[in-house]
Design a protein around this motif. Sequence first.
Motif, mmCIF file in Angstrom:
data_model
loop_
_atom_site.group_PDB
_atom_site.id
_atom_site.type_symbol
_atom_site.label_atom_id
_atom_site.label_comp_id
_atom_site.label_asym_id
_atom_site.label_seq_id
_atom_site.Cartn_x
_atom_site.Cartn_y
_atom_site.Cartn_z
ATOM 1 N N LEU A 1 41.336 9.649 41.186
ATOM 2 C CA LEU A 1 42.631 9.818 41.858
ATOM 3 C C LEU A 1 42.396 9.957 43.361
ATOM 4 C CD1 LEU A 1 44.213 12.360 39.325
ATOM 5 C CD2 LEU A 1 44.872 9.954 39.620
ATOM 6 N N PRO A 2 42.087 8.851 44.026
ATOM 7 C CA PRO A 2 41.817 8.954 45.467
ATOM 8 C C PRO A 2 43.036 9.477 46.227
ATOM 9 C CG PRO A 2 41.956 6.646 44.764
ATOM 10 C CD PRO A 2 41.951 7.478 43.521
ATOM 11 N N THR B 1 42.333 3.997 34.293
ATOM 12 C CA THR B 1 41.592 5.243 34.028
ATOM 13 C C THR B 1 42.363 6.284 33.225
ATOM 14 O OG1 THR B 1 42.295 6.424 36.017
ATOM 15 C CG2 THR B 1 40.424 4.931 36.254
ATOM 16 N N GLY B 2 43.688 6.098 33.107
ATOM 17 C CA GLY B 2 44.484 7.080 32.388
ATOM 18 C C GLY B 2 44.721 8.357 33.167
ATOM 19 N N ALA B 3 44.181 8.439 34.383
ATOM 20 C CA ALA B 3 44.372 9.641 35.205
ATOM 21 C C ALA B 3 45.802 9.679 35.765
ATOM 22 C CB ALA B 3 43.362 9.655 36.349
ATOM 23 N N VAL B 4 46.312 10.894 35.982
ATOM 24 C CA VAL B 4 47.687 11.057 36.458
ATOM 25 C C VAL B 4 47.701 11.950 37.693
ATOM 26 C CG1 VAL B 4 50.037 11.728 35.816
ATOM 27 C CG2 VAL B 4 48.457 10.960 34.038
ATOM 28 N N TYR B 5 48.362 11.498 38.744
ATOM 29 C CA TYR B 5 48.499 12.313 39.955
ATOM 30 C C TYR B 5 49.436 13.487 39.709
ATOM 31 C CZ TYR B 5 46.273 8.934 43.159
ATOM 32 O OH TYR B 5 45.384 8.125 43.812
ATOM 33 N N SER B 6 49.115 14.615 40.326
ATOM 34 C CA SER B 6 50.028 15.761 40.308
ATOM 35 C C SER B 6 51.078 15.579 41.404
ATOM 36 C CB SER B 6 49.243 17.053 40.564
ATOM 37 O OG SER B 6 48.805 17.067 41.926
ATOM 38 N N ARG B 7 52.109 16.414 41.352
ATOM 39 C CA ARG B 7 53.129 16.385 42.404
ATOM 40 C C ARG B 7 52.523 16.608 43.788
ATOM 41 N NH1 ARG B 7 58.516 17.254 40.610
ATOM 42 N NH2 ARG B 7 58.516 17.475 38.351
ATOM 43 N N GLU B 8 51.610 17.560 43.856
ATOM 44 C CA GLU B 8 51.021 17.907 45.148
ATOM 45 C C GLU B 8 50.240 16.712 45.702
ATOM 46 O OE1 GLU B 8 50.867 19.745 42.309
ATOM 47 O OE2 GLU B 8 52.495 21.025 43.037
ATOM 48 N N GLN B 9 49.534 16.039 44.804
ATOM 49 C CA GLN B 9 48.752 14.878 45.239
ATOM 50 C C GLN B 9 49.673 13.746 45.701
ATOM 51 O OE1 GLN B 9 46.498 14.612 41.548
ATOM 52 N NE2 GLN B 9 44.609 15.175 42.605
#
Lengths: 402, 402
Positions: free
Chosen positions: B157-158, B188-196
């Motif tokens: 999650l760059p 990748t299935g990764a999910v950004y958070s709100r903060e990110q």
Amino acid sequence: MQINNNYANLKDSYLFKTITQKVNAYKTANPDANIIRLGIGDVTRPLVPAVVTAMHVAVDEMGQKESFSGYDDGGVGYPFLREAIAGYYAGYGVAVDPEEIIVGDGSKSDISNILDLFSPDARVLIPDPVYPVYVDTNIMAGRKITFMNGTAQNGFLPLPDDLENAENLSEPGFTPDIIYICSPNNPTGAVYSREQLKKWVDFAKKSGAVLFFDAAYETFVQTPGLPRSIFEIEGARTCAIEFCSFSKLAGFTGVRCGYTVVPKELSFNGQALHAWWRRRQTTKFNGVSYITQRGAAAVFSPEGFSQIKENIGYYLENAKIISATLKELGIRFTGGENAPYIWLRCPGGMGSWEYFETLLEKANVVGTPGAGFGQNGEGYFRLTAFGERENIEEAMGRITNL
Amino acid sequence: MQINNNYANLKDSYLFKTITQKVNAYKTANPDANIIRLGIGDVTRPLVPAVVTAMHVAVDEMGQKESFSGYDDGGVGYPFLREAIAGYYAGYGVAVDPEEIIVGDGSKSDISNILDLFSPDARVLIPDPVYPVYVDTNIMAGRKITFMNGTAQNGFLPLPDDLENAENLSEPGFTPDIIYICSPNNPTGAVYSREQLKKWVDFAKKSGAVLFFDAAYETFVQTPGLPRSIFEIEGARTCAIEFCSFSKLAGFTGVRCGYTVVPKELSFNGQALHAWWRRRQTTKFNGVSYITQRGAAAVFSPEGFSQIKENIGYYLENAKIISATLKELGIRFTGGENAPYIWLRCPGGMGSWEYFETLLEKANVVGTPGAGFGQNGEGYFRLTAFGERENIEEAMGRITNL
């Protein structure tokens, strides 16, 4: 931010959207008016029973695990449809390999998206009057457009010899890279003969240009000997791409299906355009609905084909009714014989939009101002034969009594 | 002839086409192999009953004169569908005007075609690894691409802070014009958070860039608080465009429907992108099949929604089975919790294509080599949870016994 400022060069909004806005404004002011639309080239006959049946079967297949279809592999059309289309071509003597056929969601998308394969510096030759999408899509890409004049003198069928009369010919020795030909023509209904198309093929080959042949209305050709496909012309396979549609063939305006034919031997600078077009579609598009493709294939079944022929006959009969009225009124026109379009000279020396307003306000009939198709369309007007019979008759009665 | 020579810069053929070719070659050589495909992200659950019913009704409507639908006026989607989509957003607290929603034939088309609105000189920032379409479509337009590294260190999650590590950063003081974010991420299935995501929104605004937010997998988000739409983030309406799809939401991979949200306040150099995108679609596209749009609207009916939720649950259960196997085998991975993708480190230090060949040949399981998603994907591998349960279980058994 680097936006595509070419978009700012587009004129007004898209022709048919403008008409819709004007008609809606009239309707708001005159809520009781019984407006008859002979403007946009949209069909009115429903899908034929063979297509409806095929689509029901396909919907059920999609609802069952065993027969569910996901992505159309490669996004270029299922073999069953590409083979059926090749069979349609074979039916009138044109040999096309199913591999050369790429199924898309309609001619408008295809003829717009194929421009991706060409440089913004490609020089474009477009007849005037013409389907506005050819012009707008090239403006969006910032391409220089040269227009060739379609006039009453050349029967709205410009030929390479007419190029010396082309507009915007800023360079001496100008040669185009892309040439648009629409036959049967939208908006004039005029159809090129084989001899005339041969001149364009020869010219394209001599110039090293590609010919975009828009055959969306081929199914309306009735006069024996008139060409329906550019591939009826010798030499076309090394210079032409053909665009076809189920919209007018089978009433698919609300279903969305079309196809392109890019011959395998068509290449420029050593690059096969067939491979590039496939790559474009595979990368930027994910194919047409399975249900739609099953419906499209049913068009070429024996019962489907006889049913769509009946619809085409219905529209051509409409065209005859319009033509008869115009003859009676002494209004000059072209088209209506091998095309669903009738292109008329506005009576009384009226301008296109003036006649549009007159018909809208005095006869509650909506047509398309010729000026919307280019500067040579000024003073002309397009009527379409796609309406329902009783509306066509009613509209002709109103126009006669104007 | 001036062709678009950027096409010659495309690498190999499109990832999934390459995989198909390799699998077909293996099948030809081993006709009895029982191959299980966990590669391409295609669904396997059939259309849900509510969608099937709605499509049957629509097919019948298209077969009757009184209820036939032709062109979708403007080609941007029927109000009934745009309102249903706005209702879906409202359901999780995001206010979107139906006028801001433009219905298209799928996210792949939309996210590719929207590039028309930007200059070939626009500078593009793309995470690596990533859905290859982002890269290929920009190569086709000749745009300079800067990659930002998604790695195990940053959880794939760059963030804007990682930009100093971006590749191809040839200019000092580089600022992007277009930034791609895909969350939940493919591959990748990764999910950004709100903060990110807030950091990306702030960065885009500071840079004067547009954020392309690919939300094709939003429906898989399970963890409370994780954002599904960029418009959950304050400030996004002046810098972001969102791309969504019915493909994974409702199994429409073979039906084709998606939508974009372009907020009315999003403008650059005084040009409202919403108006430009509408103009692009109205000019180069003719809308989505009426039958498809009726099916899509049925997704948001109470019964349709509960039926699709069941399918999503089925796929997420598949993901759990895959995750459990990988954990047992001590194979590191991300994803599978809020996404249908599991992104794993190839065991034994194998390269991506090496592991692809190993799985294909020794387990007859097809996955997607991580290297196909960019250089940071080398040594990784993507499995998808879209298969059928028994196939997933069988495949996991085979991998365990390797």
